[in-house]
Design a protein around this motif. Structure first.
Motif, PDB file in Angstrom:
ATOM      1  N   GLN A   1     -45.434   2.633  22.461  1.00 57.97           N
ATOM      2  CA  GLN A   1     -44.775   1.638  21.612  1.00 57.97           C
ATOM      3  C   GLN A   1     -45.805   0.789  20.866  1.00 57.97           C
ATOM      4  OE1 GLN A   1     -41.388   1.361  20.988  1.00 57.97           O
ATOM      5  NE2 GLN A   1     -42.244   0.103  19.352  1.00 57.97           N
ATOM      6  N   TRP A   2     -46.885   0.436  21.542  1.00 57.35           N
ATOM      7  CA  TRP A   2     -47.950  -0.361  20.924  1.00 57.35           C
ATOM      8  C   TRP A   2     -48.582   0.407  19.763  1.00 57.35           C
ATOM      9  CZ3 TRP A   2     -53.453   0.265  21.165  1.00 57.35           C
ATOM     10  CH2 TRP A   2     -54.174  -0.839  20.716  1.00 57.35           C
ATOM     11  N   ILE A   3     -48.853   1.713  19.964  1.00 53.85           N
ATOM     12  CA  ILE A   3     -49.431   2.538  18.896  1.00 53.85           C
ATOM     13  C   ILE A   3     -48.449   2.665  17.741  1.00 53.85           C
ATOM     14  CG2 ILE A   3     -50.249   4.852  18.297  1.00 53.85           C
ATOM     15  CD1 ILE A   3     -51.362   5.017  21.190  1.00 53.85           C
ATOM     16  N   GLU A   4     -47.160   2.874  18.050  1.00 53.69           N
ATOM     17  CA  GLU A   4     -46.145   2.943  16.987  1.00 53.69           C
ATOM     18  C   GLU A   4     -46.092   1.644  16.201  1.00 53.69           C
ATOM     19  OE1 GLU A   4     -42.360   5.376  17.595  1.00 53.69           O
ATOM     20  OE2 GLU A   4     -42.918   4.829  19.657  1.00 53.69           O
TER      21      GLU A   4
ATOM     22  N   ARG B   1     -46.693  11.946  22.498  1.00 53.89           N
ATOM     23  CA  ARG B   1     -45.674  12.185  23.543  1.00 53.89           C
ATOM     24  C   ARG B   1     -45.967  13.483  24.291  1.00 53.89           C
ATOM     25  NH1 ARG B   1     -41.566  10.307  19.664  1.00 53.89           N
ATOM     26  NH2 ARG B   1     -41.007   8.215  20.337  1.00 53.89           N
ATOM     27  N   MET B   2     -46.356  14.517  23.547  1.00 53.59           N
ATOM     28  CA  MET B   2     -46.667  15.807  24.145  1.00 53.59           C
ATOM     29  C   MET B   2     -47.828  15.685  25.139  1.00 53.59           C
ATOM     30  SD  MET B   2     -47.787  19.318  22.183  1.00 53.59           S
ATOM     31  CE  MET B   2     -49.428  18.701  21.845  1.00 53.59           C
ATOM     32  N   TYR B   3     -48.780  14.798  24.851  1.00 55.10           N
ATOM     33  CA  TYR B   3     -49.924  14.585  25.737  1.00 55.10           C
ATOM     34  C   TYR B   3     -49.583  13.660  26.900  1.00 55.10           C
ATOM     35  CZ  TYR B   3     -52.793  16.777  22.147  1.00 55.10           C
ATOM     36  OH  TYR B   3     -53.325  17.670  21.244  1.00 55.10           O
ATOM     37  N   GLY B   4     -48.330  13.195  26.957  1.00 53.53           N
ATOM     38  CA  GLY B   4     -47.904  12.364  28.078  1.00 53.53           C
ATOM     39  C   GLY B   4     -48.054  10.874  27.850  1.00 53.53           C
ATOM     40  N   ILE B   5     -48.391  10.485  26.635  1.00 51.65           N
ATOM     41  CA  ILE B   5     -48.483   9.059  26.330  1.00 51.65           C
ATOM     42  C   ILE B   5     -47.070   8.555  26.091  1.00 51.65           C
ATOM     43  CG2 ILE B   5     -49.378   7.341  24.713  1.00 51.65           C
ATOM     44  CD1 ILE B   5     -51.770   9.266  24.282  1.00 51.65           C
ATOM     45  N   CYS B   6     -46.686   7.529  26.811  1.00 54.73           N
ATOM     46  CA  CYS B   6     -45.320   7.021  26.712  1.00 54.73           C
ATOM     47  C   CYS B   6     -45.296   5.533  27.049  1.00 54.73           C
ATOM     48  CB  CYS B   6     -44.396   7.806  27.647  1.00 54.73           C
ATOM     49  SG  CYS B   6     -44.908   7.743  29.363  1.00 54.73           S
ATOM     50  N   GLY B   7     -44.114   5.002  27.108  1.00 53.57           N
ATOM     51  CA  GLY B   7     -43.927   3.617  27.518  1.00 53.57           C
ATOM     52  C   GLY B   7     -44.536   2.614  26.561  1.00 53.57           C
TER      53      GLY B   7
END
Length: 115
Positions: free
Chosen positions: A41-44, A31-37
Motif C-alpha cells: 500500500q505504501w508503494i502504491e 504481489r507475485m513476489y509476495g509483497i503485500c499489506g
C-alpha cells in the motif's frame, strides 16, 4: 578471452527506463513476489496520484496525471525497476547469462570456439 574461449558481450542501457515502468504491472509483479499489506500500500501511495504540469514563461500546460514511471534519484527507484525487470533472464535459456543493475543489463555468452 578466458581459457582460449571467446566471449560475446552486449551492454544494454534502457532508454528512459524509469519513465517506462507501468504502475499496474509493477504492482502486480510486487504481489507475485509476495509483497503485500502495508508495504504494498505504501508503494502504491508513492506511485499513485502524481501529476505533471509544464510552465513556459507565464503559460501553464494542462495537468497530466502520471500512470507510469518511478521516481528517479530515490533509493527505492532502482529497486523497483530491478523487481520490474527481474524476470527478464527467464526469457533466455541457459544459453546466455544476464547481469542486471538498475537500468543496465549485461548479456554475455561463452563461445565454444577456440582461437
Amino acid at each position: 578471452m578466458e581459457n582460449g574461449k571467446r566471449q560475446q558481450v552486449a551492454y544494454v542501457d534502457f532508454a528512459k527506463a524509469f519513465d517506462s515502468v507501468c504502475h499496474n504491472k509493477l504492482i502486480a509483479k510486487l504481489r507475485m513476489y509476495g509483497i503485500c499489506g502495508s508495504l504494498l500500500q505504501w508503494i502504491e501511495d508513492i506511485l499513485s496520484g502524481r501529476s505533471h504540469q509544464t510552465k513556459i514563461g507565464n503559460s501553464l500546460s494542462e495537468v497530466a496525471f502520471i500512470i507510469s514511471g518511478i521516481v528517479q534519484g530515490s533509493c527505492l527507484g532502482p529497486v523497483l525497476f530491478l523487481l520490474y525487470i527481474s524476470d527478464l533472464p527467464d526469457i533466455f535459456d541457459d544459453v546466455v547469462t544476464l547481469k542486471l543493475f538498475a537500468d543496465d543489463v549485461v548479456i554475455f555468452q561463452y563461445c565454444c570456439c577456440f582461437i
